[in-house]
Design an enzyme around this catalytic site. Structure first.
Site, PDB file in Angstrom:
ATOM      1  N   GLU A  41       0.863  -1.233  -0.120  1.00 12.39           N
ATOM      2  CA  GLU A  41      -0.096  -0.030   0.138  1.00 12.39           C
ATOM      3  C   GLU A  41       0.884   1.248   0.155  1.00 12.39           C
ATOM      4  O   GLU A  41       0.528   2.155  -0.693  1.00 12.39           O
ATOM      5  CB  GLU A  41      -0.876   0.061   1.297  1.00 12.39           C
ATOM      6  CG  GLU A  41      -1.983  -0.978   1.106  1.00 12.39           C
ATOM      7  CD  GLU A  41      -2.826  -1.124   2.262  1.00 12.39           C
ATOM      8  OE1 GLU A  41      -2.406  -1.853   3.442  1.00 12.39           O
ATOM      9  OE2 GLU A  41      -3.930  -0.640   2.273  1.00 12.39           O
TER      10      GLU A  41
ATOM     11  N   GLU B 127      -4.657  -8.857   3.981  1.00 12.02           N
ATOM     12  CA  GLU B 127      -5.115  -8.316   5.273  1.00 12.02           C
ATOM     13  C   GLU B 127      -6.499  -9.029   5.718  1.00 12.02           C
ATOM     14  O   GLU B 127      -6.761  -9.217   6.894  1.00 12.02           O
ATOM     15  CB  GLU B 127      -5.483  -6.975   5.138  1.00 12.02           C
ATOM     16  CG  GLU B 127      -4.445  -5.926   5.244  1.00 12.02           C
ATOM     17  CD  GLU B 127      -3.625  -5.582   4.085  1.00 12.02           C
ATOM     18  OE1 GLU B 127      -4.042  -6.156   2.954  1.00 12.02           O
ATOM     19  OE2 GLU B 127      -3.094  -4.306   3.900  1.00 12.02           O
TER      20      GLU B 127
HETATM   21  C1  LIG Z   1      -3.079  -1.363   7.749  1.00 12.53           C
HETATM   22  C2  LIG Z   1      -2.611  -2.439   6.818  1.00 12.53           C
HETATM   23  O1  LIG Z   1      -3.308  -2.570   5.665  1.00 12.53           O
HETATM   24  C3  LIG Z   1      -2.670  -3.792   7.699  1.00 12.53           C
HETATM   25  C4  LIG Z   1      -1.432  -4.619   7.301  1.00 12.53           C
HETATM   26  O2  LIG Z   1      -0.569  -4.437   6.619  1.00 12.53           O
HETATM   27  S1  LIG Z   1      -1.637  -6.095   8.085  1.00 12.53           S
HETATM   28  C5  LIG Z   1      -0.078  -6.985   7.306  1.00 12.53           C
HETATM   29  C6  LIG Z   1      -0.407  -7.529   6.331  1.00 12.53           C
HETATM   30  N1  LIG Z   1       0.419  -8.555   5.851  1.00 12.53           N
HETATM   31  C7  LIG Z   1       0.708  -9.794   5.939  1.00 12.53           C
HETATM   32  O3  LIG Z   1      -0.577 -10.355   6.467  1.00 12.53           O
HETATM   33  C8  LIG Z   1       1.755 -10.567   6.001  1.00 12.53           C
HETATM   34  C9  LIG Z   1       1.886 -11.633   7.291  1.00 12.53           C
HETATM   35  N2  LIG Z   1       3.016 -12.276   7.145  1.00 12.53           N
HETATM   36  C10 LIG Z   1       3.439 -13.509   6.361  1.00 12.53           C
HETATM   37  O4  LIG Z   1       2.370 -13.732   5.801  1.00 12.53           O
HETATM   38  C11 LIG Z   1       4.715 -13.984   6.298  1.00 12.53           C
HETATM   39  O5  LIG Z   1       5.051 -13.713   7.624  1.00 12.53           O
HETATM   40  C12 LIG Z   1       5.644 -13.745   5.216  1.00 12.53           C
HETATM   41  C13 LIG Z   1       5.077 -14.344   3.791  1.00 12.53           C
HETATM   42  C14 LIG Z   1       5.935 -12.319   5.109  1.00 12.53           C
HETATM   43  C15 LIG Z   1       7.030 -14.478   5.632  1.00 12.53           C
HETATM   44  O6  LIG Z   1       6.783 -15.905   5.863  1.00 12.53           O
HETATM   45  P1  LIG Z   1       8.066 -16.851   6.698  1.00 12.53           P
HETATM   46  O7  LIG Z   1       9.328 -16.407   5.651  1.00 12.53           O
HETATM   47  O8  LIG Z   1       7.429 -18.156   6.621  1.00 12.53           O
HETATM   48  O9  LIG Z   1       8.350 -16.293   7.875  1.00 12.53           O
HETATM   49  P2  LIG Z   1       7.238 -16.133   9.062  1.00 12.53           P
HETATM   50  O10 LIG Z   1       7.764 -17.125  10.178  1.00 12.53           O
HETATM   51  O11 LIG Z   1       5.884 -16.235   8.698  1.00 12.53           O
HETATM   52  O12 LIG Z   1       7.354 -14.762   9.724  1.00 12.53           O
HETATM   53  C16 LIG Z   1       8.988 -14.434  10.324  1.00 12.53           C
HETATM   54  C17 LIG Z   1       8.400 -13.499  11.309  1.00 12.53           C
HETATM   55  O13 LIG Z   1       7.894 -12.440  11.000  1.00 12.53           O
HETATM   56  C18 LIG Z   1       6.889 -11.997  11.772  1.00 12.53           C
HETATM   57  N3  LIG Z   1       5.980 -11.102  10.845  1.00 12.53           N
HETATM   58  C19 LIG Z   1       5.629 -11.502   9.603  1.00 12.53           C
HETATM   59  N4  LIG Z   1       4.875 -10.544   9.053  1.00 12.53           N
HETATM   60  C20 LIG Z   1       4.594  -9.632   9.981  1.00 12.53           C
HETATM   61  C21 LIG Z   1       4.048  -8.448  10.095  1.00 12.53           C
HETATM   62  N5  LIG Z   1       3.169  -7.945   9.371  1.00 12.53           N
HETATM   63  N6  LIG Z   1       3.987  -7.728  11.351  1.00 12.53           N
HETATM   64  C22 LIG Z   1       4.692  -8.262  12.564  1.00 12.53           C
HETATM   65  N7  LIG Z   1       5.432  -9.352  12.356  1.00 12.53           N
HETATM   66  C23 LIG Z   1       5.327 -10.027  11.368  1.00 12.53           C
HETATM   67  C24 LIG Z   1       6.188 -13.446  12.320  1.00 12.53           C
HETATM   68  O14 LIG Z   1       5.383 -13.151  13.402  1.00 12.53           O
HETATM   69  C25 LIG Z   1       7.474 -13.993  12.408  1.00 12.53           C
HETATM   70  O15 LIG Z   1       8.103 -13.573  13.752  1.00 12.53           O
HETATM   71  P3  LIG Z   1       8.697 -14.737  14.635  1.00 12.53           P
HETATM   72  O16 LIG Z   1      10.046 -15.258  14.043  1.00 12.53           O
HETATM   73  O17 LIG Z   1       8.821 -13.955  16.040  1.00 12.53           O
HETATM   74  O18 LIG Z   1       7.967 -15.977  14.940  1.00 12.53           O
END
Ligand SMILES: C[C@H](O)CC(=O)SCCNC(=O)CCNC(=O)[C@H](O)C(C)(C)COP(=O)(O)OP(=O)(O)OC[C@H]1O[C@@H](n2cnc3c(N)ncnc32)[C@H](O)[C@@H]1OP(=O)(O)O
Length: 685
Positions: free
Chosen positions: A115, A135
């Protein structure tokens, strides 16, 4: 070593590189967002800066807004901790900036990450970068303008698909769709982005503010039509997910009233959805799944995983062939052992079918099939076991058979070999009783996505509870409907039809023996088998299974159910009990919570949230409810205790509340709160 935070470097070309670093995924945490505001202000102020490139360090742009902040909102109930990023950073600072800003993307740009990039005036990406707005999987909607800018950049149908399916696309596709302006090799990314930014500053490339675009939206009636179709679809596919409808409504506001009004609306409704129970459940599920890989005294003491190159799998049935498939796909040599050549051939054929099935589903390329299958060898004796690193036994649930196999493999395998069982119900101490290698038969811990033993133990009252209700006079199909509306993909009886009665009966017997004080043994499955019904296997179960159509309730099963009721004779006064749909769900799931309490009390799992993950991944418990223990805490231990107590008086021991539940309920402590194991129970980890 790179430092967490945001940096600004101005080159001789007059381009400022603003780079943020917040490992592991460059989440947009509040200090990072503050840092960005500060550095953009500096870049705008400085006369030597003509244009700006925004990038993430460490090979990834950003995985989005920091999800920990959502958790804070859930814990405090205070949505005001959400910073205003959408208007103040993305619109005012970035999109309306007086100097052009180009986003340089690699690795991933998800959620708030994408975004922010869409607020920039152009996007340059390296190949293979993941771009998406996931999201909705967290119970919220895109909140930094994504609901408005994505449709304007890629068109409405694709934008709806990306958001509602939460499925990322690759930068290659992004380029075709117009989300990405240029695709360049990773080494060229910054160079090309700098030049692009300068070209915009010098009017050689267009200066695009995405929110102001309308060329890809189409006519109002077309847009409304598309949104309505998506609404209907979401009602069917995501009935318990209000954020899907909210997302579509927000997109529509922007199309009718203009992008900026859409952004304001998005900001307004975001605060409602982020506080919803759905978001609480899904965010909890997100963190609990990641917590499972952190096992105290295992992952935090620097233990190195043992290298496993060759594994023997004993048994080529459904489980064994599935395990063998997973292993060869992970590049591990597998010897698959069966008792005779007929069974062996069947096992090898199922593995091959599994692998080819992945090609059909597009999850494996055709050229990998031969190489993958060459990792598999079928055997009829133990001679190949002399150099395996691990043996996984996956034969039927029979204690003597498993004991025999373990005493044999102990002799056939090298000393370092791990001996593992795929049992879902039998106590591992019993499996290993006849060996002198108890130390090599590891009690499973909940690691990664493997639910291990805990899920079957916790969920044994699930099907027993459903059978108890049927024998108390409740309709099977009504039970299935109530459980599906609660959010499980299917009810317990349809599940039994699909899984097969043989498995259900074998597991049921083992569990009923182990937990005889609180088990309900229903004669129904045996009666069904006697009447020539074997669920989906032979197309005749509680449901009729016909190719190409949904399973239909089969009324001819009712007389068999009546016979079961006559045999058990537990209906009070011989009359069916009267219950609401909510009571049906509770009479099946509260006993599961009760068993989860025992599992927690005995220290079988590291933490309560591991049971949440196990229930979601192993039983398809709805993730929007957070998992079995999380859900129980939302209902309240006190209410669960009181209901179980009442039902135990009416219907017997099956419902008798456990000591742990009673204690938590009377002391008003959530079930998920950590505790030291009771003096009477021994930790199983
Ligand atoms: C206002 C906005 O519109 C709202 C948003 O942006 S909400 C966020 C949207 N983003 C997401 O949903 C993505 C979420 N993350 C993921 O899908 C996956 O973590 C990823 C594809 C980025 C990486 O996957 P992978 O490499 O397997 O690592 P994964 O174990 O999942 O994550 C690594 C670490 O990063 C953290 N992490 C990943 N995304 C994060 C995020 N957006 N915020 C905070 N922590 C996050 C995980 O909790 C994990 O922490 P840990 O090591 O302490 O357990």
């Amino acid at each position: 070593m790179m430092k967490r935070g945001v940096t600004l470097e101005v080159g001789n070309d007059g381009v400022a590189i603003i780079a943020f670093y917040n490992p592991p995924v460059n989440a947009l945490a509040i200090p990072i967002l503050d840092g960005l505001q500060e550095k953009f202000a500096e870049a705008v102020r400085r006369d030597d800066v003509k244009a700006i490139v925004l990038t993430g360090k460490g090979g990834r742009f950003s995985a989005g807004f920091d999800i920990n902040v959502f958790e804070k909102v859930h814990q405090t109930g205070d949505a005001s901790v959400m910073p205003d990023v959408s208007i103040s950073l993305v619109v005012n600072t970035i999109e309306d900036c007086k100097k052009p800003i180009v986003a340089a993307l690699e690795g991933l740009a998800l959620g708030g990450g994408l975004e922010v990039a869409m607020g920039c005036h152009a996007r340059i990406a390296a190949p293979g970068a993941q771009l998406g707005l996931p999201e909705l999987t967290l119970g919220v909607i895109p909140g930094l303008g994504g609901t408005q800018r994505l449709p304007r950049l890629v068109g409405l149908p694709k934008a709806i698909e990306i958001m509602l399916l939460s499925k990322p696309i690759m930068s290659e596709e992004g380029k075709k769709l117009g989300l990405i302006d240029a695709l360049v090799a990773s080494e060229e990314l910054l160079k090309v982005s700098r030049q692009w930014a300068l070209d915009i500053a010098n009017m050689r490339k267009p200066w695009v503010r995405s929110l102001h675009r309308t060329d890809k939206i189409g006519s109002l009636s077309e847009a409304r039509n598309l949104i309505n179709i998506a609404r209907q679809q979401a009602k069917k596919t995501a009935p318990n997910m209000p954020q899907h409808q909210v997302c579509l409504d927000t997109i529509e506001v922007g199309i009718v009233q203009g992008g900026y009004s859409g952004v304001l609306q998005e900001k307004k409704v975001f605060n409602d959805v982020v506080s919803s129970d759905t978001s609480k459940g899904l965010v909890h599920a997100f963190f609990s799944q990641r917590a499972t890989s952190k096992v105290p005294n295992v992952t935090d003491v620097g233990l190195k995983p043992r290298h496993v190159k060759k594994v023997a799998v004993i048994g080529g049935g459904l489980m064994g062939s599935g395990i063998a498939t997973a292993l060869i796909l992970s590049n591990i040599f597998v010897v698959l052992k069966e008792v005779n050549s007929e069974y062996l051939l069947k096992g090898l054929k199922s593995v091959e079918a599994n692998v080819r099935g992945l090609v059909t589903k597009g999850k494996l390329t055709q050229d990998k099939v031969q190489k993958t299958l060459s990792m598999l060898k079928g055997v009829l004796d133990y001679s190949e076991f002399k150099d395996v690193d691990m043996v996984i036994e996956a034969v039927i649930e029979s204690v003597p058979l498993k004991q025999k196999i373990f005493s044999e493999i102990e002799k056939a395998c090298p000393a370092h070999c791990i001996l593992a069982t795929n049992t879902s119900t039998i106590d591992l101490n019993i499996v290993g009783e006849k060996t002198s290698s108890q130390d090599r038969i590891k009690v499973p811990v909940v690691v990664g996505n493997c639910a291990g033993f805990a899920v079957n133990r916790t969920f044994f009252p699930y099907s027993q509870g459903a059978h108890l209700l049927v024998n108390l006079g409740v309709d099977v199909f009504r039970i299935d409907r109530a459980i599906s509306s609660f959010g499980l993909p299917m009810g317990p009886f349809q599940l039994q039809d699909v899984a097969g009665y043989g498995v259900a009966m074998a597991a049921g017997k083992v569990l009923a023996n182990a937990f005889s004080d609180r088990s309900f043994m229903s004669p129904l499955l045996e009666l069904l088998l006697k009447n020539g019904r074997n669920g989906k296997n032979n197309g005749k179960g509680y449901y009729i299974f016909e190719r190409g159509s949904k399973p239909k309730p089969d009324p001819s099963v009712l007389p068999i159910i009546e016979e079961s009721r006559r045999l058990t004779n537990i209906m009070p006064g011989g009359k069916p009990i009267s219950v609401t749909d909510q009571e049906i769900v509770e009479m099946i799931l509260f006993p599961v919570v009760n068993e989860a309490c025992r599992v927690l009390d005995e220290g079988i799992v590291v933490r309560a949230s591991d049971l949440d993950t196990a229930s979601v991944l192993g039983m398809s418990f709805p993730s929007f409810r957070g998992g079995i223990v999380f859900w129980a805490d939302t209902v309240g231990p006190n209410q669960i205790y009181a209901s179980l107590k009442k039902w135990s008086k009416l219907y017997g021991n099956f419902f008798e509340p456990s000591r742990f539940l009673e204690e938590r309920a009377t002391r008003g402590i959530p079930l998920s709160a950590p505790s030291s194991p009771s003096p009477t129970s021994k930790s199983r980890l």
